[in-house]
Scaffold this motif. Structure first.
Motif, PDB file in Angstrom:
ATOM      1  N   GLY A  19       0.825  -1.207   0.000  1.00  0.00           N
ATOM      2  CA  GLY A  19       0.000   0.000   0.000  1.00  0.00           C
ATOM      3  C   GLY A  19       0.859   1.257   0.000  1.00  0.00           C
ATOM      4  O   GLY A  19       0.623   2.207  -0.761  1.00  0.00           O
ATOM      5  N   GLN A  20       1.896   1.235   0.858  1.00  0.00           N
ATOM      6  CA  GLN A  20       2.815   2.374   0.921  1.00  0.00           C
ATOM      7  C   GLN A  20       3.476   2.601  -0.433  1.00  0.00           C
ATOM      8  O   GLN A  20       3.588   3.731  -0.914  1.00  0.00           O
ATOM      9  N   LEU A  21       3.876   1.509  -1.061  1.00  0.00           N
ATOM     10  CA  LEU A  21       4.545   1.578  -2.355  1.00  0.00           C
ATOM     11  C   LEU A  21       3.604   2.196  -3.392  1.00  0.00           C
ATOM     12  O   LEU A  21       3.989   3.078  -4.175  1.00  0.00           O
ATOM     13  N   LEU A  22       2.356   1.763  -3.358  1.00  0.00           N
ATOM     14  CA  LEU A  22       1.372   2.292  -4.308  1.00  0.00           C
ATOM     15  C   LEU A  22       1.167   3.784  -4.102  1.00  0.00           C
ATOM     16  O   LEU A  22       1.122   4.556  -5.061  1.00  0.00           O
ATOM     17  N   ARG A  23       1.050   4.144  -2.804  1.00  0.00           N
ATOM     18  CA  ARG A  23       0.870   5.566  -2.520  1.00  0.00           C
ATOM     19  C   ARG A  23       2.056   6.369  -3.062  1.00  0.00           C
ATOM     20  O   ARG A  23       1.889   7.452  -3.628  1.00  0.00           O
ATOM     21  N   LEU A  24       3.250   5.782  -2.919  1.00  0.00           N
ATOM     22  CA  LEU A  24       4.474   6.424  -3.408  1.00  0.00           C
ATOM     23  C   LEU A  24       4.380   6.634  -4.927  1.00  0.00           C
ATOM     24  O   LEU A  24       4.701   7.706  -5.445  1.00  0.00           O
ATOM     25  N   VAL A  25       3.923   5.587  -5.605  1.00  0.00           N
ATOM     26  CA  VAL A  25       3.793   5.670  -7.066  1.00  0.00           C
ATOM     27  C   VAL A  25       2.773   6.743  -7.437  1.00  0.00           C
ATOM     28  O   VAL A  25       2.997   7.549  -8.347  1.00  0.00           O
ATOM     29  N   GLU A  26       1.681   6.737  -6.675  1.00  0.00           N
ATOM     30  CA  GLU A  26       0.645   7.730  -6.972  1.00  0.00           C
ATOM     31  C   GLU A  26       1.155   9.157  -6.837  1.00  0.00           C
ATOM     32  O   GLU A  26       0.958  10.000  -7.728  1.00  0.00           O
TER      33      GLU A  26
END
Ligand SMILES: Nc1ncnc2c1ncn2[C@@H]1O[C@H](COP(=O)(O)OP(=O)(O)O)[C@@H](O)[C@H]1O
Ligand SMILES: [Mg+2]
Length: 716
Positions: free
Chosen positions: A105-112
């Motif tokens: 989830g953190q990684l996705l938020r980072l990508v976003e």
């Protein structure tokens, strides 16, 4: 044999028994060659799902046994520690996916944020990457720890329950043990699914369920936390997970909709095939198979039968599993696939409505889908192939109920004998109108038999095969109880005497004596466990039984195992085949180095076996410092496999041993022995036809006299 027994029962109809022909109560399904009969639960309230409710109630009913099992497991040495460690590892293991999901989830938020702002927060990135790597390492270490703990835990539990089952089994008497219901119960206790113990399988299944719940809850909460700010996140998450729950629920259908069912087969070809398989597989038939040139015949017969049965032939459980898979085209199973598409469809609809949210939700959708897939595969692994929890708990209950199986021969309360002195002059035995039917037999083995053998008498029971001689001896030792009538021992009803006391005053040689799969010395020693450690007494007993001479000639003497109960293991290549480089496979080196024996059976003759059995009864009559506790000796055709000299010697020794104790012989030969008898019972057709001394019976000129004259002529 089972099939015929069931068929017999079907025609007879006893009240209260399961009757497969009663169509109102029983549903019949054909599965391959098998007929499955399930009881309709007509007594259940007509609420839909009430039969499922009953299945769940089974779980609650078995609960006390499961709790007892847990207590037992915790009482095993080391298991406290191991089980706690196991649980800790399992809990940690089920939390790893949630932690790893959080990092995703953190990684996705980072990508976003990267897509929106074109910048990356490197410290967060490093943090996330390290976290994810740590997760994979932790998961590997936990897996290792689990395997290290599981093995000793499983072994200790298995060992504990082996002892438990052993004790419960050893105490069963003959009619109880031979009962087919008891046999089934014992079988399922020894051979649990997947070759592990019922207890361990239950622990694993129960923790598996708890851990799945932990996994589900932790993953769901992380998912909600990660997707909280997005409006569609929770909706999509719920959709995905409900879909995997639905899949699990609809796939979990079994052929059995009743708790009470039985399956049998009447397929002649299938039954024949099983018989032929045994004929070829079991060592006792090999001699006749070879000498009779039967190989060609049995092979053709087997193949023909197999062709006629076709695909229907198979083990019941195998077929019923296939049957349930074949039948699973239900509405639920048809709906399953479209449901899987639902999150995507919802997502597309929402994306059309609000194009601005697409990039965010696309990433989240991937996240949700991934989790949901991994989750439903966990569920499948747990429930797809295994039993349901209810059935597993029922297994635990069965395991514990073996120790509650009541013996059919009920113990008496009164000690026997009142004083040891009375044993020296023997015990009297009297039959009063005794009739007896073997369990399940239609015919009477004894019919209205009455006689009295006084203390210290020598009685010989003569008669043709099947006349009931052996049955009389079995009733005296209460292997079975009479169906009607009473037996008196020293004028007391045999049922009132303590069984252990009664049996310790008797020494019996059965006609169908067996040998234990133990050493020769122990085979003799078990005639008198109190003296089992005394090698001199064992040798003495062997001498009296006429067995010492041939035992000494065996390479291992008294330590020889008659039939080695443990098979040695060998690698897969058969002896004599060639390896790639032309070496011939030869096991003699490894055998020699390890002291393995080439053959496993000892090959004693029938007469030698009988001498061993006789030695065991002599062992029983040998006394330690105190007087022997035996007051009556029973011999069922003791000389059937002996040559005339050996028979003569044996009777001489028995007469000496006897002193003035009561002795009962059975024999189908009229000879030597009957002339010395104080009482002869001539049996025919399940009843005593003539009784008296030899001279009495000859004077009477009945059947005994006729047969005596016939046999005596042949001998003289
Ligand atoms: N375990 C058994 N189950 C059913 N029937 C039996 C069993 N043992 C013996 N019988 C039957 O009981 C009858 C008497 O047998 P038995 O006492 O062994 O005869 P005998 O010793 O005189 O040869 C026979 O008809 C036999 O078939
Ligand atoms: Mg017999």
């Amino acid at each position: 044999m089972i099939a015929t027994r069931i068929r017999g029962r079907r025609t007879k109809r006893r009240p209260g028994t399961f009757d497969p022909n009663d169509a109102h109560r029983v549903k019949h399904t054909r599965i391959g060659v098998w007929d499955l009969y399930q009881e309709h639960q007509t007594d259940l309230p007509p609420i839909p799902g009430s039969s499922r409710l009953e299945t769940y109630a089974q779980i609650i009913q078995s609960m006390p046994y499961v709790i007892r099992m847990l207590k037992d497991i915790l009482s095993i040495r080391r298991c406290w520690v191991l089980l706690s460690a196991f649980l800790v590892v399992e809990v940690l293991n089920s939390l790893v996916p949630a932690v790893s999901l959080w990092y995703s989830g953190q990684l996705l938020r980072l990508v976003e944020t990267a897509i929106e702002t074109r910048t990356v927060d490197t410290t967060v990135l490093i943090h996330v990457a390290a976290g994810r790597i740590a997760c994979t390492i932790a998961s590997r270490i936990l897996q290792y720890a689990k395997s290290r703990i599981t093995f000793p835990l499983n072994m200790s539990i298995k060992q504990f329950y082996a002892g438990h089952i052993f004790r419960s089994m050893a105490r069963l008497d003959v009619p109880t043990f031979e009962d087919s219901i008891t046999q089934r119960q014992l079988q399922s206790a020894w051979t649990a699914p997947w070759g592990s113990s019922v207890a361990w399988a239950t622990v694993q299944m129960a923790t598996g369920i708890v851990m799945t719940v932990i996994r589900l809850v932790s993953q769901l909460s992380v998912l909600f936390a990660v997707l909280r700010e997005q409006q569609d996140g929770p909706l999509l998450a719920v959709l995905s997970f409900s879909q995997s729950l639905f899949t699990w629920y609809s796939a979990r259908k079994s052929v059995f909709d009743s708790l009470v069912w039985a399956a049998t087969t009447t397929n002649e070809d299938y039954i024949r095939m099983q018989g032929l398989k045994h004929l070829v597989n079991d060592p006792p038939h090999r001699k006749e198979l070879v000498a009779g040139n039967l190989d060609e015949y049995v092979t053709t017969q087997f193949c023909e039968a197999s062709q006629r049965v076709g695909d229907d032939a198979g083990d019941f459980h195998e077929l019923s599993r296939a049957h349930s898979i074949k039948d699973s085209l239900s509405i639920a199973s048809i709906l399953r696939e479209p449901l899987r598409e639902l999150p995507q469809i919802v997502f597309t609809l929402r994306a059309v409505q609000k194009p601005m949210t697409i990039p965010l939700s696309l990433a989240s959708l991937t996240l949700i889908n991934q989790t949901a897939t991994s989750f439903s595969s966990t569920l499948f692994a747990l429930f797809g192939e295994s039993f349901s929890l209810g059935e597993q708990f029922a297994e635990v209950r069965k395991l514990y109920e073996i120790e509650n199986v009541p013996n059919k021969v009920v113990d008496g309360k009164e000690p026997f004998p009142e004083n040891q002195q009375s044993l020296r002059s023997g015990i009297s035995v009297e039959f009063k109108n005794v009739s007896f039917q073997y369990p399940g037999a239609e015919k009477y083995a004894l019919q209205n038999v009455s006689f009295k053998i006084e203390a210290g008498q020598l009685c010989v029971i003569v008669g043709g095969n099947g006349s009931g001689k052996s049955t009389i001896l079995k009733l005296i030792s209460r292997i079975y109880d009479p169906t009607e009538g009473t037996i008196l021992i020293d004028n007391r009803d045999i049922k009132t005497l303590k069984l252990a006391d009664l049996r310790s005053t008797l020494s019996i040689l059965f006609q169908d004596y067996t040998h234990f799969p133990l050493s020769i010395s122990e085979n003799i020693a078990l005639g008198n466990p109190a003296l089992a450690h005394d090698a001199d007494k064992v040798r003495e007993a062997a001498r009296l039984g006429g067995a010492d001479a041939f035992i000494d000639k065996l390479p291992e003497g008294f330590d020889t195992y008659l039939d080695r109960p443990v098979r040695d293991y060998y690698s897969d290549l058969p002896e004599g085949t060639k390896t790639l480089f032309g070496r011939t496979v030869n096991y003699s080196h490894v055998r020699g180095a390890g002291g393995l024996s080439g053959s496993e059976a000892s090959g004693l003759s029938g007469g030698q076996m009988q001498r061993l059995a006789v030695s065991r009864t002599f062992m029983r009559s040998l006394s330690s410092e105190t007087e022997s506790s035996v007051g009556m000796l029973l011999f069922d055709e003791p000389s059937a496999s002996l040559d005339p000299t050996a028979e003569h010697d044996l009777f001489e020794r028995l007469r000496k041993l006897r002193g003035s104790k009561t002795m009962i012989f059975s024999s189908h030969r009229f000879g030597n022995l009957t002339r010395h008898a104080d009482l002869i019972l001539y049996m025919d057709d399940s009843a005593v036809q003539e009784e008296g001394t030899h001279d009495d019976l000859l004077k009477r000129g009945g059947e005994y006299a006729r047969i005596w004259n016939l046999q005596a002529k042949a001998f003289i």
